[in-house]
Design an enzyme around this catalytic site. Structure first.
Site, mmCIF file in Angstrom:
data_model
loop_
_atom_site.group_PDB
_atom_site.id
_atom_site.type_symbol
_atom_site.label_atom_id
_atom_site.label_comp_id
_atom_site.label_asym_id
_atom_site.label_seq_id
_atom_site.Cartn_x
_atom_site.Cartn_y
_atom_site.Cartn_z
ATOM 1 N N TYR A 101 0.854 -1.194 0.000
ATOM 2 C CA TYR A 101 0.000 0.000 0.000
ATOM 3 C C TYR A 101 0.886 1.238 0.000
ATOM 4 O O TYR A 101 1.870 1.314 0.752
ATOM 5 C CB TYR A 101 -0.916 0.032 1.225
ATOM 6 C CG TYR A 101 -1.661 1.348 1.352
ATOM 7 C CD1 TYR A 101 -2.869 1.539 0.697
ATOM 8 C CD2 TYR A 101 -1.135 2.401 2.091
ATOM 9 C CE1 TYR A 101 -3.545 2.751 0.780
ATOM 10 C CE2 TYR A 101 -1.801 3.622 2.182
ATOM 11 C CZ TYR A 101 -3.001 3.791 1.523
ATOM 12 O OH TYR A 101 -3.653 4.991 1.596
ATOM 13 N N GLU A 189 -3.752 7.535 -3.696
ATOM 14 C CA GLU A 189 -3.235 6.267 -3.188
ATOM 15 C C GLU A 189 -3.172 5.200 -4.266
ATOM 16 O O GLU A 189 -3.923 5.236 -5.251
ATOM 17 C CB GLU A 189 -4.062 5.759 -2.000
ATOM 18 C CG GLU A 189 -5.461 5.314 -2.328
ATOM 19 C CD GLU A 189 -6.189 4.749 -1.111
ATOM 20 O OE1 GLU A 189 -5.750 4.983 0.031
ATOM 21 O OE2 GLU A 189 -7.220 4.081 -1.312
#
Length: 380
Positions: A101, A189
């Site tokens: 991530y 993101e």
């Protein structure tokens, strides 16, 4: 403002983030052609502005073009968390060795851009934050100084990036930072950022949330808005320059001032109720704007009572009262309404509301109690 995955990927790719090739379509036959042109197995991904697509069946692997067509037929028209799938992204499938991530968010408290990375990629990062916060690594970038290489490398070491990919990872963080800053984003993101079995870093999914207050500088980004998937009430509010967020409760709130609106919502919760919305009409709101705000509140079928909490400084209480009465003429309401007006021309405002047979309160606590009781009496 939220944008779709394929749009976020296009933006990130312009700044140097490596993304897998693919195209968006609303046609199963065209999905087959796209898969054929890619020439490899593909993934068909629903393009909706909600999370949890994979768990809902909105992300499917297809080994052949014919299979891509069939999977597209299955996904189009699917209802995912109340949103109908109208488009899919057909993109090349990756041979994944590991998922990471990587995200950037504006940290208002520290007045900087905060980077977050985790070796637990490909999953709900909020759940990781709750259950294992130590697995999320944080670093910061000063908007005046930028994102230095040494912090990019430190972030890479912290999530266990192999030595031969350190430079590639650093370049991706720089690209993400540049995309974040250039678009005035509040969130950017990549989840997951994968290491493929061929030893490459690749962004398999991308998300960008744009700051509505900065869109006047980005007409090209404003054009990416998907009106079909936006909340109807929030779209109406934007047209009248109202700050509105729909919530799940049953007490509608109209307040002037963001801080006062938050306090009003807290007071409703304190007395056992649940706010149906955040709505700030702002300073100096005239009758027309107040009427529009009330129409939006009353358009929500969950609303069982309405609480007005107006502090008359710049905003005159009598103007607000006239707006309420005007809206009631245009949109008949069958829910109880409680008003607390304090400040400039409050006596006139109360008189106008009394003539319209609306309930009043002298304090916020009293108003909140009355509104919660009224909503409870109306049932759920």
């Amino acid at each position: 403002m939220n944008i779709h995955e394929f749009q976020a990927k296009e933006i990130m790719a312009r700044y140097g983030v490596p993304v897998s090739p693919g195209q968006v379509t609303s046609s199963p036959a065209e999905a087959r052609d796209i898969a054929k042109s890619i020439g490899k197995p593909v993934v068909v991904k629903a393009q909706v502005l909600v999370g949890g697509r994979g768990k809902a069946g909105g992300v499917k692997y297809a080994a052949t073009p014919d299979e891509a067509e069939e999977k597209t037929k299955a996904i189009l028209g699917m209802n995912i968390k109340g949103t109908i799938v109208r488009r899919v992204l057909v993109t090349e499938a990756a041979d994944i060795a590991r998922e990471i991530y990587l995200g950037a968010v504006f940290d208002r408290g520290n007045k900087c851009v905060a980077f977050m990375a985790s070796a637990e990629g490909g999953v709900d990062i909020e759940e990781v934050a709750r259950s294992a916060p130590e697995k999320i690594v944080r670093s910061t970038a000063d908007p005046l100084l930028g994102w230095p290489d040494y912090r990019a490398r430190a972030l890479a070491f912290a999530v266990g990036i192999p030595n031969n990919l350190l430079r590639d990872f650093a370049r991706i963080t720089h690209a993400l930072y540049n995309a974040f800053m250039a678009t005035d984003a509040s969130l950017a993101e990549i989840n997951p950022l994968v290491i493929t079995k061929q030893g490459q870093l690749l962004a398999l999914d991308a998300k960008i949330v744009l700051d509505d207050n900065a869109l006047f500088r980005h007409k090209d980004l404003e054009a990416l808005r998907d009106m079909a998937e936006e909340n109807t009430y929030e779209r109406m509010a934007r047209e009248f320059d109202l700050s509105y967020v729909k919530l799940d409760g049953n007490v509608g709130c109209m307040v002037n001032g963001a801080g006062l609106a938050m306090a009003t919502m807290d007071m409703i919760k304190l007395y056992g109720g649940s706010p149906a919305n955040f709505l700030d009409v702002g300073g100096g709101a005239k009758a027309e704007k107040v009427a529009a705000a009330l129409r939006i509140i009353l358009s929500d079928p969950n609303v069982k009572a309405v609480l007005f909490n107006i502090f008359g400084g710049i905003t005159r209480c009598d103007e607000v009262a006239r707006g309420i009465v005007t809206a009631l003429h245009e949109v008949p309401a069958n829910v109880p309404m409680i008003a607390r007006l304090v400040g400039t021309n409050e006596e006139e405002g109360r008189r106008i509301l009394a003539e319209a047979h609306l309930g009043t309160a002298s304090t916020l606590a009293e108003a909140a109690q009355k509104a919660v009781a009224a909503a409870s009496a109306q049932g759920t």
